[in-house]
Design a protein around this motif. Structure first.
Motif, PDB file in Angstrom:
ATOM      1  N   ILE A  50      48.274  10.889  47.107  1.00  0.00           N
ATOM      2  CA  ILE A  50      47.752  11.754  48.161  1.00  0.00           C
ATOM      3  C   ILE A  50      47.611  13.155  47.567  1.00  0.00           C
ATOM      4  N   ALA A  51      46.388  13.675  47.605  1.00  0.00           N
ATOM      5  CA  ALA A  51      46.128  14.992  47.021  1.00  0.00           C
ATOM      6  C   ALA A  51      46.908  16.071  47.766  1.00  0.00           C
ATOM      7  N   ILE A  52      47.444  17.015  47.007  1.00  0.00           N
ATOM      8  CA  ILE A  52      48.124  18.172  47.588  1.00  0.00           C
ATOM      9  C   ILE A  52      47.103  19.299  47.700  1.00  0.00           C
ATOM     10  N   PRO A  53      46.891  19.860  48.879  1.00  0.00           N
ATOM     11  CA  PRO A  53      45.893  20.932  49.037  1.00  0.00           C
ATOM     12  C   PRO A  53      46.164  22.105  48.096  1.00  0.00           C
ATOM     13  N   ASP A  54      45.089  22.771  47.697  1.00  0.00           N
ATOM     14  CA  ASP A  54      45.211  23.890  46.762  1.00  0.00           C
ATOM     15  C   ASP A  54      46.126  24.984  47.293  1.00  0.00           C
ATOM     16  N   GLU A  55      46.045  25.248  48.615  1.00  0.00           N
ATOM     17  CA  GLU A  55      46.882  26.310  49.169  1.00  0.00           C
ATOM     18  C   GLU A  55      48.359  25.953  49.102  1.00  0.00           C
ATOM     19  N   SER A  56      48.654  24.645  49.218  1.00  0.00           N
ATOM     20  CA  SER A  56      50.047  24.207  49.088  1.00  0.00           C
ATOM     21  C   SER A  56      50.515  24.304  47.647  1.00  0.00           C
ATOM     22  N   LEU A  57      49.630  23.952  46.713  1.00  0.00           N
ATOM     23  CA  LEU A  57      49.987  24.070  45.296  1.00  0.00           C
ATOM     24  C   LEU A  57      50.252  25.522  44.914  1.00  0.00           C
ATOM     25  N   ALA A  58      49.492  26.435  45.520  1.00  0.00           N
ATOM     26  CA  ALA A  58      49.697  27.848  45.231  1.00  0.00           C
ATOM     27  C   ALA A  58      51.078  28.308  45.685  1.00  0.00           C
ATOM     28  N   VAL A  59      51.552  27.754  46.805  1.00  0.00           N
ATOM     29  CA  VAL A  59      52.884  28.105  47.310  1.00  0.00           C
ATOM     30  C   VAL A  59      53.965  27.453  46.449  1.00  0.00           C
ATOM     31  N   LEU A  60      53.734  26.206  46.050  1.00  0.00           N
ATOM     32  CA  LEU A  60      54.738  25.479  45.272  1.00  0.00           C
ATOM     33  C   LEU A  60      54.978  26.125  43.909  1.00  0.00           C
ATOM     34  N   GLY A  61      53.920  26.657  43.296  1.00  0.00           N
ATOM     35  CA  GLY A  61      54.081  27.300  42.000  1.00  0.00           C
ATOM     36  C   GLY A  61      53.782  26.367  40.848  1.00  0.00           C
ATOM     37  N   ARG A  62      54.175  26.801  39.650  1.00  0.00           N
ATOM     38  CA  ARG A  62      53.849  26.054  38.440  1.00  0.00           C
ATOM     39  C   ARG A  62      54.904  24.992  38.158  1.00  0.00           C
ATOM     40  N   GLY A  63      54.557  23.788  38.483  1.00  0.00           N
ATOM     41  CA  GLY A  63      55.439  22.650  38.245  1.00  0.00           C
ATOM     42  C   GLY A  63      54.607  21.394  38.134  1.00  0.00           C
ATOM     43  N   ASP A  64      55.261  20.278  38.089  1.00  0.00           N
ATOM     44  CA  ASP A  64      54.609  18.973  38.045  1.00  0.00           C
ATOM     45  C   ASP A  64      54.943  18.276  39.362  1.00  0.00           C
ATOM     46  N   PHE A  65      53.917  17.805  40.073  1.00  0.00           N
ATOM     47  CA  PHE A  65      54.138  17.304  41.430  1.00  0.00           C
ATOM     48  C   PHE A  65      53.565  15.894  41.599  1.00  0.00           C
ATOM     49  N   LEU A  66      54.281  15.112  42.393  1.00  0.00           N
ATOM     50  CA  LEU A  66      53.836  13.762  42.755  1.00  0.00           C
ATOM     51  C   LEU A  66      53.915  13.636  44.267  1.00  0.00           C
ATOM     52  N   ASN A  67      52.824  13.176  44.873  1.00  0.00           N
ATOM     53  CA  ASN A  67      52.788  12.974  46.315  1.00  0.00           C
ATOM     54  C   ASN A  67      52.101  11.635  46.576  1.00  0.00           C
TER      55      ASN A  67
END
Length: 219
Positions: A50-67
């Protein structure tokens, strides 16, 4: 009045500053596989990214994410949306540069969810004592879900937000490492299901996931 305790604190703080200065701003980051390599099949579930929205990625910061949403492959649950297990993992190789793990205690309420119960539960771990993780019930209108989450830090599962931050500080001093991850498992309630039934579904998935984590979140 004895000043020894105060001098002890001053000495400890001074030593901490010296160690941090010697270690510098560069973390030791052990090699690991990207989370995108996490198996699609885990136990009796098949995952869908499931894609993570760009605005959410901006809040999460620089990491590696799995959804992912893991859908049961058991024919008895085919097409049963309530039996789906959601998996989110956010891994931060370093937390020195202003990056930090966002607690679900803040993120989920921001998405409209309310925590209605909290506790801990043990997740079995092959050949080792079980991991104690956070165990929560959340609601959003008529929706109700079970959430298990914990911080995975160098082979340890930590259920408490504040303990996780102290652990990161201690590891930065001792080992020059600030890498850690948040692991969150979510599953919603069927009509008529008990809390124990829903919790068991989440626990069974967590038990299957546990042995896979060290490849992606270094011990």
């Amino acid at each position: 009045m004895s000043f020894r305790p105060y001098w002890a604190v001053i000495v400890l703080l001074s030593m901490t500053l010296v160690v941090l200065r010697v270690r510098g701003d560069q973390d030791h980051v052990p090699p690991s596989l990207p989370l995108s390599n996490m198996p699609i099949l885990i136990g009796a579930y098949r995952g869908i990214d499931i894609a993570i929205p760009d605005e959410s990625l901006a809040v999460l910061g620089r990491g590696d994410f799995l959804n992912r949403a893991y859908i049961p492959t058991n024919p008895a649950h085919a097409g049963d949306d309530a039996a789906i297990v959601g998996l989110f993992i956010g891994y931060f190789p370093t937390q020195r540069t202003g990056q930090s793990i966002h607690s679900p205690q803040h993120c989920l309420p921001g998405a409209g969810w309310t925590f209605t119960s909290s506790g801990t539960v043990d997740v079995p771990k092959p050949g080792a004592p079980p991991d104690r993780v956070g165990d929560y019930t959340i609601t959003n209108g008529t929706q109700k879900a079970e959430v298990l989450y914990w911080y995975q830090s160098q082979g340890r599962a930590i259920a408490n937000d504040y303990v996780a931050k102290l652990d990161t500080l201690a590891n930065s001093i001792r080992y020059g490492r600030t890498d850690a991850a948040l692991v969150r498992i979510t599953t919603t309630y069927h009509d008529g299901e008990t809390t124990e039934q829903v919790r068991q579904r989440a626990l069974e998935f967590a038990e299957k996931l546990n042995p896979l984590l060290p490849a992606y979140i270094p011990n």
